[in-house]
Design a protein around this motif. Structure first.
Motif, PDB file in Angstrom:
ATOM      1  N   GLU A 191       0.851  -1.044  -0.116  1.00 58.57           N
ATOM      2  CA  GLU A 191       0.067   0.009  -0.021  1.00 58.57           C
ATOM      3  C   GLU A 191       0.683   1.224   0.129  1.00 58.57           C
ATOM      4  O   GLU A 191       1.981   1.390   0.866  1.00 58.57           O
ATOM      5  CB  GLU A 191      -0.918   0.056   1.291  1.00 58.57           C
ATOM      6  N   VAL A 192       0.402   2.208  -0.829  1.00 57.12           N
ATOM      7  CA  VAL A 192       1.237   3.496  -0.840  1.00 57.12           C
ATOM      8  C   VAL A 192       0.573   4.478   0.439  1.00 57.12           C
ATOM      9  O   VAL A 192      -0.798   4.528   0.356  1.00 57.12           O
ATOM     10  CB  VAL A 192       0.810   4.204  -1.943  1.00 57.12           C
ATOM     11  N   ILE A 193       1.363   4.911   1.066  1.00 58.29           N
ATOM     12  CA  ILE A 193       0.783   5.586   2.329  1.00 58.29           C
ATOM     13  C   ILE A 193       0.683   7.277   1.887  1.00 58.29           C
ATOM     14  O   ILE A 193      -0.048   7.843   2.054  1.00 58.29           O
ATOM     15  CB  ILE A 193       1.598   5.598   3.321  1.00 58.29           C
ATOM     16  N   GLY A 194       1.929   7.564   1.165  1.00 55.66           N
ATOM     17  CA  GLY A 194       1.893   8.974   0.905  1.00 55.66           C
ATOM     18  C   GLY A 194       3.275   9.623   0.825  1.00 55.66           C
ATOM     19  O   GLY A 194       4.062   8.823   0.867  1.00 55.66           O
ATOM     20  N   VAL A 195       3.269  10.971   0.656  1.00 60.61           N
ATOM     21  CA  VAL A 195       4.935  11.569   0.843  1.00 60.61           C
ATOM     22  C   VAL A 195       5.085  12.268   1.839  1.00 60.61           C
ATOM     23  O   VAL A 195       4.012  13.035   2.387  1.00 60.61           O
ATOM     24  CB  VAL A 195       4.760  12.410  -0.638  1.00 60.61           C
ATOM     25  N   ALA A 196       6.238  12.215   2.505  1.00 59.39           N
ATOM     26  CA  ALA A 196       6.591  13.073   3.670  1.00 59.39           C
ATOM     27  C   ALA A 196       8.065  13.759   3.460  1.00 59.39           C
ATOM     28  O   ALA A 196       8.689  13.227   2.739  1.00 59.39           O
ATOM     29  CB  ALA A 196       6.624  12.155   4.758  1.00 59.39           C
ATOM     30  N   GLU A 197       8.159  14.944   4.104  1.00 56.51           N
ATOM     31  CA  GLU A 197       9.364  15.578   4.184  1.00 56.51           C
ATOM     32  C   GLU A 197      10.218  14.905   5.391  1.00 56.51           C
ATOM     33  O   GLU A 197       9.744  14.836   6.482  1.00 56.51           O
ATOM     34  CB  GLU A 197       9.099  17.082   4.451  1.00 56.51           C
ATOM     35  N   VAL A 198      11.373  14.733   5.098  1.00 55.87           N
ATOM     36  CA  VAL A 198      12.096  14.244   6.075  1.00 55.87           C
ATOM     37  C   VAL A 198      13.450  14.972   6.055  1.00 55.87           C
ATOM     38  O   VAL A 198      13.938  15.448   5.199  1.00 55.87           O
ATOM     39  CB  VAL A 198      12.708  12.489   5.641  1.00 55.87           C
ATOM     40  N   ASP A 199      13.842  15.087   7.378  1.00 58.01           N
ATOM     41  CA  ASP A 199      14.880  16.115   7.838  1.00 58.01           C
ATOM     42  C   ASP A 199      16.128  14.900   7.683  1.00 58.01           C
ATOM     43  O   ASP A 199      16.254  14.067   8.397  1.00 58.01           O
ATOM     44  CB  ASP A 199      15.088  16.864   9.097  1.00 58.01           C
ATOM     45  N   THR A 200      16.757  15.167   6.795  1.00 58.35           N
ATOM     46  CA  THR A 200      18.084  14.057   6.541  1.00 58.35           C
ATOM     47  C   THR A 200      19.134  13.996   7.661  1.00 58.35           C
ATOM     48  O   THR A 200      19.566  13.072   7.743  1.00 58.35           O
ATOM     49  CB  THR A 200      18.763  14.761   5.246  1.00 58.35           C
ATOM     50  N   ARG A 201      19.279  14.926   8.426  1.00 60.20           N
ATOM     51  CA  ARG A 201      19.928  15.023   9.729  1.00 60.20           C
ATOM     52  C   ARG A 201      19.304  14.010  10.632  1.00 60.20           C
ATOM     53  O   ARG A 201      20.130  13.758  11.654  1.00 60.20           O
ATOM     54  CB  ARG A 201      20.087  16.518  10.264  1.00 60.20           C
ATOM     55  N   ARG A 202      18.150  13.743  10.699  1.00 67.47           N
ATOM     56  CA  ARG A 202      17.342  12.752  11.640  1.00 67.47           C
ATOM     57  C   ARG A 202      17.321  11.423  11.087  1.00 67.47           C
ATOM     58  O   ARG A 202      16.657  10.575  11.737  1.00 67.47           O
ATOM     59  CB  ARG A 202      16.178  13.435  11.847  1.00 67.47           C
ATOM     60  N   ILE A 203      18.047  11.023   9.936  1.00 69.40           N
ATOM     61  CA  ILE A 203      18.077   9.834   9.615  1.00 69.40           C
ATOM     62  C   ILE A 203      19.317   8.945  10.097  1.00 69.40           C
ATOM     63  O   ILE A 203      20.055   9.422  10.128  1.00 69.40           O
ATOM     64  CB  ILE A 203      18.310   9.615   7.909  1.00 69.40           C
ATOM     65  N   ALA A 204      18.886   7.963  10.755  1.00 65.07           N
ATOM     66  CA  ALA A 204      19.794   7.096  11.916  1.00 65.07           C
ATOM     67  C   ALA A 204      20.232   5.973  11.015  1.00 65.07           C
ATOM     68  O   ALA A 204      19.199   5.715   9.997  1.00 65.07           O
ATOM     69  CB  ALA A 204      19.298   6.955  13.156  1.00 65.07           C
ATOM     70  N   ARG A 205      21.287   5.685  11.310  1.00 68.18           N
ATOM     71  CA  ARG A 205      21.829   4.235  10.758  1.00 68.18           C
ATOM     72  C   ARG A 205      21.172   3.141  11.118  1.00 68.18           C
ATOM     73  O   ARG A 205      20.393   3.091  12.116  1.00 68.18           O
ATOM     74  CB  ARG A 205      23.188   3.782  11.162  1.00 68.18           C
ATOM     75  N   MET A 206      20.883   2.283  10.219  1.00 70.69           N
ATOM     76  CA  MET A 206      19.990   0.668  10.532  1.00 70.69           C
ATOM     77  C   MET A 206      20.754   0.160  11.703  1.00 70.69           C
ATOM     78  O   MET A 206      21.890  -0.027  11.643  1.00 70.69           O
ATOM     79  CB  MET A 206      19.888   0.088   9.333  1.00 70.69           C
ATOM     80  N   PRO A 207      20.132  -0.273  12.654  1.00 70.83           N
ATOM     81  CA  PRO A 207      20.800  -0.812  13.747  1.00 70.83           C
ATOM     82  C   PRO A 207      21.261  -2.370  13.171  1.00 70.83           C
ATOM     83  O   PRO A 207      20.505  -2.933  12.622  1.00 70.83           O
ATOM     84  CB  PRO A 207      19.578  -1.272  14.904  1.00 70.83           C
ATOM     85  N   GLY A 208      22.352  -2.486  13.928  1.00 65.79           N
ATOM     86  CA  GLY A 208      23.063  -3.795  13.354  1.00 65.79           C
ATOM     87  C   GLY A 208      22.467  -4.919  13.504  1.00 65.79           C
ATOM     88  O   GLY A 208      22.598  -5.747  12.476  1.00 65.79           O
ATOM     89  N   LEU A 209      21.703  -5.126  14.503  1.00 67.60           N
ATOM     90  CA  LEU A 209      21.011  -6.552  14.573  1.00 67.60           C
ATOM     91  C   LEU A 209      19.675  -6.290  14.195  1.00 67.60           C
ATOM     92  O   LEU A 209      18.648  -7.417  14.521  1.00 67.60           O
ATOM     93  CB  LEU A 209      21.189  -7.142  16.054  1.00 67.60           C
ATOM     94  N   ALA A 210      19.181  -5.469  13.440  1.00 64.74           N
ATOM     95  CA  ALA A 210      17.667  -5.113  13.238  1.00 64.74           C
ATOM     96  C   ALA A 210      17.306  -6.245  12.082  1.00 64.74           C
ATOM     97  O   ALA A 210      16.105  -6.567  11.839  1.00 64.74           O
ATOM     98  CB  ALA A 210      17.421  -3.764  12.861  1.00 64.74           C
ATOM     99  N   THR A 211      18.226  -6.619  11.317  1.00 61.25           N
ATOM    100  CA  THR A 211      17.857  -7.573  10.199  1.00 61.25           C
ATOM    101  C   THR A 211      18.952  -8.373   9.879  1.00 61.25           C
ATOM    102  O   THR A 211      19.914  -8.275   9.990  1.00 61.25           O
ATOM    103  CB  THR A 211      17.522  -6.830   9.000  1.00 61.25           C
TER     104      THR A 211
END
Length: 167
Positions: free
Chosen positions: A109-129
């Motif tokens: 399902e498509v939810i929509g478009v959002a504005e994201v502050d690129t400074r608030r993008i965190a690294r993927m946690p190492g054991l998340a997947t």
């Protein structure tokens, strides 16, 4: 003015320099909330041109008929280990270019478009997947939900996609 910035503009220049946002297309796969950069999105299609390839059920790649071409279609539900029994009525195909290759992503399902502050993008946690870290750009929040940001270049490097392009 002699090349100097007027005092009233100092705050504006600082605010403009500190704002680093981009548009993200939000979508669901199973219960998860995901996003990709809108800049890499070509089109959003219905999944009607999708055909299954004669591959074992653990494989994630299908074929997509698109304007006389046959493109790889990554079933993200299969990639993420979600149930893949049927395609929902809200399912869509996101047509992107990953690692220089056109490909489709089958999403729920498509939810929509959002504005994201690129400074608030965190690294993927190492054991998340257990999947390759190349598939993920990172994580961010949207209200109380965590958004997993997908790397379109990482998807283009999946062995099944590379093999599809070579065939």
């Amino acid at each position: 003015m002699g090349g100097r910035i007027p005092a009233k503009w100092h705050g504006v220049a600082r605010a403009a320099a500190s704002t680093s946002t981009e548009q993200i297309l939000l979508f669901r796969v199973g219960e998860g909330l995901y996003g990709i950069e809108i800049r890499g999105l070509w089109e959003v299609l219905s999944p009607e041109g999708m055909t299954d390839l004669p591959t074992p059920t653990y494989q994630i790649c299908s074929a997509l008929a698109y304007r006389g071409r046959r493109l790889p279609l990554v079933r993200l539900s299969a990639l993420f280990g979600e149930s893949t029994d049927r395609v929902s009525g809200t399912a869509r195909v996101l047509l992107i270019q990953g690692h220089g290759r056109p490909l489709g992503l089958l999403i729920d399902e498509v939810i929509g478009v959002a504005e994201v502050d690129t400074r608030r993008i965190a690294r993927m946690p190492g054991l998340a997947t257990l999947l390759s870290p190349e598939l993920f750009r990172g994580v961010c929040s949207r209200g109380t939900e965590i958004v997993t940001l997908i790397s379109v270049d990482g998807l283009g490097k999946i062995p099944e996609v590379v093999g599809f392009a070579a065939a």
